[in-house]
Design a protein around this motif. Structure first.
Motif, PDB file in Angstrom:
ATOM      1  N   ASN A 104       0.830  -1.211   0.000  1.00  0.00           N
ATOM      2  CA  ASN A 104       0.000   0.000   0.000  1.00  0.00           C
ATOM      3  C   ASN A 104       0.866   1.264   0.000  1.00  0.00           C
ATOM      4  OD1 ASN A 104       1.011  -0.121   2.562  1.00  0.00           O
ATOM      5  ND2 ASN A 104      -0.933   0.236   3.612  1.00  0.00           N
ATOM      6  N   SER A 106       3.890   1.686   1.248  1.00  0.00           N
ATOM      7  CA  SER A 106       4.601   1.868   2.536  1.00  0.00           C
ATOM      8  C   SER A 106       3.795   2.688   3.534  1.00  0.00           C
ATOM      9  CB  SER A 106       5.965   2.535   2.322  1.00  0.00           C
ATOM     10  OG  SER A 106       6.805   1.723   1.525  1.00  0.00           O
ATOM     11  N   ARG A 107       2.499   2.815   3.308  1.00  0.00           N
ATOM     12  CA  ARG A 107       1.672   3.558   4.260  1.00  0.00           C
ATOM     13  C   ARG A 107       1.711   2.911   5.645  1.00  0.00           C
ATOM     14  NH1 ARG A 107      -3.129   6.684   3.934  1.00  0.00           N
ATOM     15  NH2 ARG A 107      -3.125   6.419   1.675  1.00  0.00           N
ATOM     16  N   ASN A 110       5.092   3.366   7.461  1.00  0.00           N
ATOM     17  CA  ASN A 110       5.253   4.724   7.973  1.00  0.00           C
ATOM     18  C   ASN A 110       4.313   4.999   9.145  1.00  0.00           C
ATOM     19  OD1 ASN A 110       7.282   5.559   6.131  1.00  0.00           O
ATOM     20  ND2 ASN A 110       5.737   5.921   4.551  1.00  0.00           N
ATOM     21  N   GLN A 111       3.142   4.413   9.130  1.00  0.00           N
ATOM     22  CA  GLN A 111       2.226   4.588  10.258  1.00  0.00           C
ATOM     23  C   GLN A 111       2.775   3.925  11.524  1.00  0.00           C
ATOM     24  OE1 GLN A 111      -1.404   2.995   8.594  1.00  0.00           O
ATOM     25  NE2 GLN A 111      -2.177   5.029   8.056  1.00  0.00           N
ATOM     26  N   ASP A 268       4.070  12.226   7.793  1.00  0.00           N
ATOM     27  CA  ASP A 268       2.726  12.594   7.302  1.00  0.00           C
ATOM     28  C   ASP A 268       2.734  12.767   5.789  1.00  0.00           C
ATOM     29  OD1 ASP A 268       1.306  12.544   9.678  1.00  0.00           O
ATOM     30  OD2 ASP A 268       1.777  14.618  10.186  1.00  0.00           O
ATOM     31  N   LYS A 270       4.869  11.338   3.641  1.00  0.00           N
ATOM     32  CA  LYS A 270       5.040  10.029   3.015  1.00  0.00           C
ATOM     33  C   LYS A 270       3.735   9.233   3.024  1.00  0.00           C
ATOM     34  CE  LYS A 270       9.967   9.577   4.091  1.00  0.00           C
ATOM     35  NZ  LYS A 270      11.003   8.784   4.808  1.00  0.00           N
ATOM     36  N   ILE A 271       3.008   9.326   4.130  1.00  0.00           N
ATOM     37  CA  ILE A 271       1.728   8.613   4.222  1.00  0.00           C
ATOM     38  C   ILE A 271       0.737   9.185   3.221  1.00  0.00           C
ATOM     39  CG2 ILE A 271      -0.259   8.215   5.736  1.00  0.00           C
ATOM     40  CD1 ILE A 271       1.722   8.064   8.071  1.00  0.00           C
ATOM     41  N   ARG A 273       1.493  10.618   0.339  1.00  0.00           N
ATOM     42  CA  ARG A 273       1.930  10.230  -1.003  1.00  0.00           C
ATOM     43  C   ARG A 273       1.576   8.772  -1.316  1.00  0.00           C
ATOM     44  NH1 ARG A 273       4.956  13.676  -3.802  1.00  0.00           N
ATOM     45  NH2 ARG A 273       5.882  15.464  -2.711  1.00  0.00           N
ATOM     46  N   ALA A 274       1.374   7.960  -0.293  1.00  0.00           N
ATOM     47  CA  ALA A 274       0.989   6.565  -0.538  1.00  0.00           C
ATOM     48  C   ALA A 274      -0.337   6.473  -1.277  1.00  0.00           C
ATOM     49  CB  ALA A 274       0.910   5.808   0.790  1.00  0.00           C
ATOM     50  N   GLY A 275      -1.132   7.557  -1.220  1.00  0.00           N
ATOM     51  CA  GLY A 275      -2.399   7.560  -1.949  1.00  0.00           C
ATOM     52  C   GLY A 275      -2.235   7.537  -3.448  1.00  0.00           C
TER      53      GLY A 275
END
Length: 436
Positions: A104, A106-107, A110-111, A268, A270-271, A273-275
């Motif tokens: 996903n 790397s979401r 990173n979370q 935040d 990076k998370i 950008r995972a979209g």
């Protein structure tokens, strides 16, 4: 008899505990430790850190597959053809499904990292609160010491003036001084008694303030240790702002907290950008069913109807109405804001250290001047005292000398505790434990 012995024993233990509490004398270290243990903000901070730990465990658990089971029992009725009655039927459906995210963007990674940093940030926030409370306790403790010494100085002044009043009364009786001179000396004694009442009031206020900061019920039995302040003054320090600042950057929790907040803001982004990336998931499951309309027995239908399944799912974002791009842009702004907050934290720390170093230099100079002034005033007052005893000077000159001595002693006392406080603040930024 046994009950009487037990009651006496309980009474003895309670009395002993109460007496021990009354006889205890609090040191600065004990006051700080008690305040940190009982302070509401510290305890709330500890609870917040516990919540962060739970959130971190939950984030790590997202790596594992989810498993769900479902059991459904249905009852249906339909109207019989050609008749007025209803025919009933029932059925069962049993299923179990599992799914796991394979990719996903790397979401999830990173979370998890973000949750771990939240724990560290919470700990540094708690340490910042503790340091603030420790400084407040130290300041309140020194205020009690200052007020206590002020009381003792005033008592000594009253003792000295009382002797002069007695001498003046004797001289008045043999008509060596006038009634006006005698009244002026008595007026000085009355003023000093008023000063003593005010000093005791300030001591009581200072004690109450310290007890409240410690979350202690106000009690007349509360006593603190009075160290020798002479061991804490006139250390002739020459603080180096740069050296203290470099040391503080490496140990102060507010600086580390600002650094972690900047890392959190970077995550935040990076998370967000995972979209932009697709999400790949795997799933597996099995299901079976039973129907009363069929002639096979229940368990035969269940066993024979098992239908396993497995598969992959790929979700590809194509157009999401600027949700992802907006989230990324907002996260970038958050990162810039966190960077400014970190810079502001460092600047505020530097300014505080610059002020602390300046306060030390200023307090030392003020103390040395106060010592010199007190010594000169004390010598002059001793001469005036002796001259008044011998009848060489009148009461007006004596009272002027007495007033100057009181002011000089008060200034010396205040400069001494200002210096002690400035030393302790400098120690605080240098990572030296607060102790007397």
């Amino acid at each position: 008899m046994k009950n009487g012995i037990m009651i006496f024993g309980v009474f003895f233990l309670l009395t002993s505990a109460l007496q021990a509490q009354q006889d205890s004398v609090w040191t600065l270290e004990e006051c700080i430790a008690h305040a940190l243990e009982k302070n509401i903000q510290v305890r709330k901070g500890e609870l917040s850190n516990e919540r962060y730990r739970y959130y971190a465990d939950q984030s790590k658990a997202q790596r594992f597959p989810s498993v769900n089971a479902s059991l459904t029992q249905n009852y249906n009725w339909s109207k019989a053809s050609g008749g007025s009655g209803y025919n009933g039927m029932n059925g069962s459906n049993v299923s179990m499904n599992s799914s796991v995210t394979i990719f996903n963007g790397s979401r999830l990674t990173n979370q998890i990292r973000q949750a771990e940093l939240d724990i560290q940030a919470g700990q540094y926030t708690l340490e910042t609160i503790k340091e603030s409370i420790s400084l407040s306790i130290m300041n309140a403790y020194l205020q009690v010491l200052y007020a206590g010494e002020q009381v003792r100085n005033t008592e000594r002044q009253i003792e000295s003036t009382t002797g002069q009043v007695e001498l003046a009364a004797e001289r008045l009786a043999i008509r060596l001084i006038s009634q006006a001179d005698y009244a002026q000396v008595r007026s000085q004694l009355a003023n000093e008694k008023l000063n003593l009442a005010n000093a005791r009031s300030q001591l009581a206020i200072a004690r109450v303030n310290l007890e409240q900061l410690m979350e202690l019920p106000v009690s007349d039995d509360f006593e603190i240790a009075f160290p020798d302040p002479e061991d804490l003054v006139n250390q002739n320090r020459k603080p180096d702002v740069t050296e203290v600042y470099i040391t503080a950057l490496g140990i102060k929790p507010q600086v580390k907290n600002a650094e972690i907040n900047k890392e959190l803001a970077a995550l935040d982004e990076k998370i967000a950008r995972a979209g932009y990336y697709p999400v790949l998931s795997a799933s597996a499951g099995a299901g079976t069913s039973y129907s009363s309309m069929m002639t096979d027995p229940y368990f035969d239908q269940i066993n024979n109807g098992i239908t396993p399944s497995r598969g992959l799912s790929l979700s590809i974002p194509i157009y999401r109405r600027k949700q992802v791009s907006t989230s990324v842009a907002v996260a970038q702004l958050g990162y810039q804001d966190a960077g400014l907050s970190e810079l502001n934290t460092r600047n505020e720390l530097r300014k505080s250290i610059e002020q602390a170093c300046l306060d030390v230099v200023s307090a030392q100079a003020d103390y040395e001047a106060s010592v010199e002034n007190y010594q000169a005033t004390s010598e002059s007052a001793a001469l005036s005292d002796e001259k008044f005893r011998q009848g060489i000077i009148n009461s007006v000159d004596y009272l002027v000398s007495k007033t100057n001595l009181i002011l000089a002693e008060s200034n010396l006392l205040q400069s001494k505790y200002n210096m002690i406080f400035s030393y302790k603040v400098l120690d605080f930024y240098s990572g030296i434990p607060l102790t007397l």
